[in-house]
Scaffold this motif. Structure first.
Motif, short mmCIF file in Angstrom:
data_model
loop_
_atom_site.label_atom_id
_atom_site.label_comp_id
_atom_site.label_asym_id
_atom_site.label_seq_id
_atom_site.Cartn_x
_atom_site.Cartn_y
_atom_site.Cartn_z
N LEU A 279 -8.49 10.48 -8.66
CA LEU A 279 -7.49 11.50 -8.98
C LEU A 279 -6.81 12.02 -7.73
CD1 LEU A 279 -9.40 13.47 -11.75
CD2 LEU A 279 -7.56 11.80 -12.03
N GLU A 280 -7.55 12.07 -6.63
CA GLU A 280 -7.02 12.51 -5.35
C GLU A 280 -7.21 11.37 -4.35
OE1 GLU A 280 -8.46 16.36 -4.07
OE2 GLU A 280 -8.89 16.86 -6.15
N PRO A 281 -6.31 10.39 -4.31
CA PRO A 281 -6.51 9.23 -3.45
C PRO A 281 -6.59 9.58 -1.96
CG PRO A 281 -4.58 8.94 -4.85
CD PRO A 281 -5.12 10.29 -5.12
N ALA A 282 -6.01 10.69 -1.56
CA ALA A 282 -6.08 11.08 -0.15
C ALA A 282 -7.45 11.61 0.23
CB ALA A 282 -5.01 12.14 0.16
N ALA A 283 -8.22 12.07 -0.77
CA ALA A 283 -9.56 12.59 -0.53
C ALA A 283 -10.41 12.36 -1.78
CB ALA A 283 -9.51 14.07 -0.17
N PRO A 284 -10.78 11.10 -2.05
CA PRO A 284 -11.55 10.82 -3.27
C PRO A 284 -12.86 11.59 -3.32
CG PRO A 284 -10.85 8.78 -2.20
CD PRO A 284 -10.56 9.91 -1.25
N ARG A 285 -13.20 12.04 -4.51
CA ARG A 285 -14.46 12.76 -4.74
C ARG A 285 -15.33 11.92 -5.67
NH1 ARG A 285 -13.30 18.80 -4.18
NH2 ARG A 285 -11.22 18.77 -3.28
N GLY A 286 -16.61 11.91 -5.43
CA GLY A 286 -17.50 11.11 -6.25
C GLY A 286 -17.29 9.63 -5.97
N ASP A 287 -17.83 8.81 -6.86
CA ASP A 287 -17.69 7.38 -6.62
C ASP A 287 -16.36 6.87 -7.15
OD1 ASP A 287 -18.55 7.67 -9.29
OD2 ASP A 287 -19.42 5.68 -9.30
N VAL A 288 -15.83 5.88 -6.47
CA VAL A 288 -14.60 5.22 -6.87
C VAL A 288 -15.00 3.90 -7.52
CG1 VAL A 288 -12.43 4.23 -6.06
CG2 VAL A 288 -13.32 6.31 -4.98
N ASP A 289 -14.66 3.75 -8.81
CA ASP A 289 -15.06 2.57 -9.57
C ASP A 289 -14.05 1.44 -9.39
OD1 ASP A 289 -17.36 3.79 -10.70
OD2 ASP A 289 -16.07 4.85 -12.12
N VAL A 290 -14.57 0.28 -8.96
CA VAL A 290 -13.72 -0.87 -8.67
C VAL A 290 -14.27 -2.09 -9.39
CG1 VAL A 290 -12.75 -2.30 -6.83
CG2 VAL A 290 -13.25 0.10 -6.37
N LEU A 291 -13.37 -2.81 -10.08
CA LEU A 291 -13.72 -4.07 -10.72
C LEU A 291 -13.36 -5.20 -9.76
CD1 LEU A 291 -14.64 -5.69 -13.23
CD2 LEU A 291 -12.24 -5.60 -14.01
N MET B 250 0.85 -1.18 0.00
CA MET B 250 0.00 0.00 0.00
C MET B 250 0.89 1.24 0.00
SD MET B 250 -3.27 0.73 2.37
CE MET B 250 -2.96 2.22 3.28
N ALA B 251 0.35 2.39 -0.38
CA ALA B 251 1.10 3.63 -0.43
C ALA B 251 1.41 4.11 0.98
CB ALA B 251 0.30 4.69 -1.18
N GLU B 252 2.34 5.05 1.05
CA GLU B 252 2.69 5.64 2.33
C GLU B 252 1.48 6.31 2.97
OE1 GLU B 252 5.68 5.39 3.89
OE2 GLU B 252 6.16 4.04 2.25
N LEU B 253 1.47 6.32 4.30
CA LEU B 253 0.38 6.93 5.05
C LEU B 253 0.19 8.37 4.60
CD1 LEU B 253 -1.61 6.43 7.36
CD2 LEU B 253 0.07 7.38 8.91
N GLY B 254 -1.03 8.77 4.37
CA GLY B 254 -1.33 10.14 3.94
C GLY B 254 -1.55 10.25 2.44
N GLU B 255 -1.05 9.28 1.67
CA GLU B 255 -1.23 9.33 0.23
C GLU B 255 -2.59 8.78 -0.20
OE1 GLU B 255 1.93 7.39 -1.77
OE2 GLU B 255 3.47 8.54 -0.77
N ILE B 256 -3.16 7.93 0.63
CA ILE B 256 -4.45 7.31 0.34
C ILE B 256 -5.37 7.55 1.53
CG2 ILE B 256 -5.64 5.12 -0.05
CD1 ILE B 256 -3.11 4.14 -1.44
N ALA B 257 -6.61 7.91 1.27
CA ALA B 257 -7.58 8.13 2.36
C ALA B 257 -7.57 6.90 3.27
CB ALA B 257 -8.97 8.37 1.79
N PRO B 258 -7.55 7.11 4.58
CA PRO B 258 -7.50 5.97 5.51
C PRO B 258 -8.61 4.95 5.28
CG PRO B 258 -7.03 7.99 6.69
CD PRO B 258 -7.45 8.39 5.29
N ALA B 259 -9.83 5.40 5.01
CA ALA B 259 -10.94 4.46 4.78
C ALA B 259 -10.68 3.62 3.54
CB ALA B 259 -12.26 5.21 4.67
#
Length: 124
Positions: free
Chosen positions: A32-44, A1-10
């Motif tokens: 686009l902003e993994p630390a604070a995603p906006r809108g829905d995050v699409d996952v396959l 996983m990325a370093e702490l702070g680069e990806i939203a904790p949730a």
């Protein structure tokens, strides 16, 4: 996983839980902003793993949204960060108006994901 702070904790907790339990997945469009995603995050999600992936989200405190669209939508709130996270999970790849062109490519696409802090579809 990325370093702490680069990806939203949730989001990081979801990714860690899926990896720890062997869920096969990747982002269709990484935030686009993994630390604070906006809108829905699409996952396959690999079709075989969809039920386990959704159960894992419920265990993490996410609520399933009653939407008639394809896939499953989940919403979670991180009280410490004060952020909402909206995940849109799909287990098939479809195209065209009303998604009439169905494929059986989801399994192969997930198997070929590009690893990294934000696992994504392989470019070809």
């Amino acid at each position: 996983m990325a370093e702490l702070g680069e990806i939203a904790p949730a989001l990081g907790r979801v990714m860690d839980a899926w990896e720890a339990t062997g869920i096969r997945w990747c982002f269709l469009h990484p935030p686009l902003e993994p630390a604070a995603p906006r809108g829905d995050v699409d996952v396959l999600i690999h079709p075989v793993d969809m039920d386990a992936a959704t159960r894992g989200l419920v265990r993490l405190g996410f609520a399933r949204l009653p939407r008639g669209e394809r896939g499953a939508h989940f919403l979670g709130y991180d009280e410490v960060e004060g952020q909402w996270l909206w995940l849109h999970l799909v287990n098939e790849l479809t195209f065209g108006p009303y998604r009439v062109l169905r494929t059986a490519a989801a399994e192969a696409c997930v198997a070929r994901r590009v690893p990294g802090p934000l696992p994504v579809l392989a470019p070809s």
